[in-house]
Design an enzyme around this catalytic site. Structure first.
Site, PDB file in Angstrom:
ATOM      1  N   CYS A   1       0.826  -1.196   0.000  1.00  0.00           N
ATOM      2  CA  CYS A   1       0.000   0.000   0.000  1.00  0.00           C
ATOM      3  C   CYS A   1       0.865   1.253   0.000  1.00  0.00           C
ATOM      4  O   CYS A   1       2.071   1.205   0.190  1.00  0.00           O
ATOM      5  CB  CYS A   1      -0.914   0.003   1.212  1.00  0.00           C
ATOM      6  SG  CYS A   1      -1.808  -1.547   1.446  1.00  0.00           S
TER       7      CYS A   1
ATOM      8  N   ARG B   1       1.010   1.710  -6.076  1.00  0.00           N
ATOM      9  CA  ARG B   1       1.252   0.746  -5.008  1.00  0.00           C
ATOM     10  C   ARG B   1      -0.020   0.016  -4.584  1.00  0.00           C
ATOM     11  O   ARG B   1       0.053  -0.958  -3.822  1.00  0.00           O
ATOM     12  CB  ARG B   1       1.861   1.448  -3.793  1.00  0.00           C
ATOM     13  CG  ARG B   1       3.208   2.082  -4.055  1.00  0.00           C
ATOM     14  CD  ARG B   1       3.742   2.757  -2.811  1.00  0.00           C
ATOM     15  NE  ARG B   1       4.005   1.785  -1.766  1.00  0.00           N
ATOM     16  CZ  ARG B   1       5.158   1.161  -1.592  1.00  0.00           C
ATOM     17  NH1 ARG B   1       6.164   1.415  -2.399  1.00  0.00           N
ATOM     18  NH2 ARG B   1       5.318   0.289  -0.622  1.00  0.00           N
TER      19      ARG B   1
ATOM     20  N   GLU C   1       9.688 -12.730 -20.223  1.00  0.00           N
ATOM     21  CA  GLU C   1       9.308 -11.357 -19.931  1.00  0.00           C
ATOM     22  C   GLU C   1       8.196 -10.873 -20.854  1.00  0.00           C
ATOM     23  O   GLU C   1       7.251 -10.203 -20.413  1.00  0.00           O
ATOM     24  CB  GLU C   1      10.532 -10.448 -20.044  1.00  0.00           C
ATOM     25  CG  GLU C   1      10.257  -8.969 -19.825  1.00  0.00           C
ATOM     26  CD  GLU C   1       9.691  -8.651 -18.448  1.00  0.00           C
ATOM     27  OE1 GLU C   1       9.212  -7.522 -18.271  1.00  0.00           O
ATOM     28  OE2 GLU C   1       9.704  -9.520 -17.545  1.00  0.00           O
TER      29      GLU C   1
ATOM     30  N   LYS D   1       4.409  -9.632 -19.656  1.00  0.00           N
ATOM     31  CA  LYS D   1       3.799  -8.344 -19.994  1.00  0.00           C
ATOM     32  C   LYS D   1       2.391  -8.539 -20.546  1.00  0.00           C
ATOM     33  O   LYS D   1       1.462  -7.802 -20.202  1.00  0.00           O
ATOM     34  CB  LYS D   1       4.664  -7.583 -21.021  1.00  0.00           C
ATOM     35  CG  LYS D   1       5.999  -7.121 -20.506  1.00  0.00           C
ATOM     36  CD  LYS D   1       5.912  -5.931 -19.563  1.00  0.00           C
ATOM     37  CE  LYS D   1       5.860  -6.294 -18.112  1.00  0.00           C
ATOM     38  NZ  LYS D   1       6.988  -6.939 -17.513  1.00  0.00           N
TER      39      LYS D   1
END
Length: 609
Positions: free
Chosen positions: A2, A27, A482, A486
């Protein structure tokens, strides 16, 4: 996970808190809230959903409060609901409130104790126990109440407490989760990230684990958990430009950060390569220690782990050191075998990734030499290792990492070459040639990004497909891992990435005319093997999208679509071949109407296990 922001000063707090939360929303964005000290006591405003919902609930300013805290949540304990949104209060809702990031591991025992004392809880969260503990210990001294509450807590967390009777004061503490102080003129901030107050001040003070910090408009006071006064903390000044946190005309932060990769890679190389010479002394190992290394372990999670897999190939090939990339969250529970001739490299963009921080701490305690690769100064991982190598990617706001991956890979290239240089496992002229190729990467990335490629038509043809398979060999495998991550992260399309040689051991059963297969087929010593795998794919009716090296005319006979990237050394292709995969994922997600900067269920910094 958070985000926390606190403010004390002379200005109206409400707008500053909301501005800070905008910078922290990466976040977590399940819910958000602020708490202000008004004349009538504490005023709480909370909302479920992203920050727009909180702004709507907060309405026009109207507040004259100059002290407040804010929070944006990524749910761990307790469902996403209004009741579980922070700030959370004690029994007296207008007296004390807390915002917390992390996990209180012993909250059940604490809650039972508080229940027995007559405390009434209003949420399902572990964080609420902190508010009640402060309430239990409060006898007029807020700092002392927080210190006493902190002493009862187990876990990893950072929190800030606000109290009705202490306008102009906030008290916070941290244990293995980020919390920093921002020092302005007649005002002070507490936040999970420097980004939250960067518009207001670049001057920061770091908080160590086990410290309680009280901020007022006039300054900062640090106290250890045992109550002793901590010496005055040095002040640092960060050199980020505030504009780095804005989109600068791009439709999303993610797209902006994809196009920032030439600069972030160039900055990461920086003065480390000058006149054909490599300067990487900050790894903190003498030449004798490097020569005596018998093993290297790279520990990371997610995108950073994929960069670590690239690192394995270059370290083993160039430096001839056995190198094992491992997922940090699994490694720490394996009772790993380590020795002083093992180098452990932990990679974390934020420097706060909980699993990676725990892993490098264990490695150091076990006697191994430890180095961190991270993007942020003063973060938790930098305190757990012997030395730090910084990428210089600047602020990355998009949750899906892009420029930090290419920066990490570039720094691993330099690390591999430094080890090879000292161990004399490559001729000096070969090292100079490779350094020149590394230095050319920013220009080649820029050339690709400025070029014309069939990304849009590929995305339009496949954005509604139910499943994607990514295949690669050798250095192409981590690129596939990777690229597939994505696509999963931002489009929510189920996607698998495999070594191309493993395809016929199971995944080939998934293939049919509806399944696009993305293959990294850049020039390498395994190129012919990759072409054979492509032929196996096409024999099952699947369409192939190939990422290939400029000038390769052969590949067009084997693939339905080809995206060409500039030519470089085969091992350096990882920093180039990943970029079309980023763009394909981006365009598919946008065509599906997704919010690529805030993918569901994800947060930028994972500070919980």
């Amino acid at each position: 996970m958070c985000g926390i922001i606190g403010y004390v000063g002379s200005r109206t707090a409400k707008d500053l808190l909301l501005q800070g939360l905008e910078r922290l929303e990466y976040r977590g964005y399940d819910s958000a809230g602020i708490c202000l000290i008004e004349d009538s006591g504490l005023d709480h405003i909370r909302a479920v959903g992203n920050l727009d919902q909180l702004k709507e609930a907060a309405g026009p300013n109207g507040s004259v409060s100059t002290t407040g805290v804010g929070h944006t949540r990524w749910a761990t304990h307790g469902k996403v609901s209004y009741e579980n949104a922070h700030p959370l209060t004690g029994c007296a809702e207008d007296e004390v409130a807390v915002v917390l990031n992390g996990i209180v591991e012993n909250f059940r025992e604490l809650r039972e104790s508080l229940d027995a004392d007559g405390h009434t809880f209003s949420s399902e969260t572990d964080a609420e126990v902190v508010a009640h503990l402060v309430e239990r210990h409060y006898q007029g001294d807020l700092l002392e109440a927080v210190r006493a509450a902190y002493a009862e807590l187990d876990g990893h967390f950072a929190f800030v407490v606000i109290h009705r009777d202490h306008p102009g004061t906030l008290v916070g503490a941290r244990l293995q989760c980020p919390l920093v102080v921002g020092v302005g003129e007649g005002e002070t901030f507490l936040a999970s990230s420097i980004a939250a107050f960067l518009r207001q001040t670049r001057r920061v003070k770091l908080i160590e684990d086990g410290e309680i910090v009280a901020i007022t408009p006039g300054g900062v006071r640090f106290v250890s958990v045992d109550g002793s006064r901590v010496r005055e903390r040095d002040q640092m000044e960060v050199d980020w430009d505030d504009e780095a946190a804005e989109k600068q005309g791009y439709e999303t932060f993610m797209l902006k950060e994809i196009y920032e990769q030439p600069q972030s890679v160039a900055d990461t190389i920086g003065e480390r390569v000058r006149g054909g010479r490599l300067d990487l002394e900050d790894i903190g190992l003498s030449d004798v220690e490097i020569q005596n290394l018998r093993r290297m372990v790279i520990l990371a999670c997610g995108t950073a782990y994929h960069a670590g897999v690239v690192g394995r190939y270059v370290v083993e090939e160039w430096a001839r050191i056995p190198c094992e990339p491992d997922i940090a969250s699994e490694w720490i529970y394996r009772n790993p075998v380590l020795a002083k001739d093992t180098l452990v490299v932990g990679i974390s963009q934020s420097g706060e990734t909980r699993d990676t921080v725990q892993a490098v701490r264990l490695a150091r305690e076990s006697g191994a030499r430890t180095v961190a690769i991270t993007n942020l100064m003063g973060t938790q991982i930098t305190r757990e290792v012997d030395r730090v190598l910084y990428t210089r990617a600047g602020m990355e706001t998009g949750v899906a990492a892009t420029k930090t991956f290419t920066s990490q890979v570039t720094l691993l290239y330099l690390l591999g070459l430094r080890l090879a240089q000292v161990r004399k496992t490559l001729p000096e002229e070969e090292i100079e040639r490779l350094l020149a190729e590394v230095q050319s990467l920013p220009a080649k990335i820029a050339t690709y990004l400025d070029g014309d490629h069939p990304i849009e038509e590929i995305a339009r043809r496949h954005y509604q497909k139910p499943f994607f398979l990514y295949l690669g060999r050798h250095i192409g495998l981590p690129v596939c891992l990777e690229g597939a991550l994505k696509l999963k992260e931002i489009s929510y399309i189920p996607t698998e990435a495999y070594s191309a040689g493993e395809m016929k051991h199971g995944p080939i059963a998934l293939l049919d005319e509806e399944i696009p297969v993305v293959v990294v087929a850049t020039d390498s010593h395994v190129y012919d093997k990759v072409v054979s795998n492509i032929q196996e794919v096409r024999a099952r009716g699947a369409e192939v999208v190939a990422i290939a090296t400029d000038g390769n005319e052969d590949i067009q006979h084997h693939a339905d679509d080809v995206v060409f990237v500039p030519r470089t050394h085969p091992f350096l292709q990882a920093a180039l071949a990943v970029i079309p995969l980023q763009l394909i994922a981006y365009r598919i997600a946008r065509l599906r109407g997704m919010n690529v900067d805030q993918p569901r269920n994800l947060a930028k910094t994972v500070t919980v296990e």
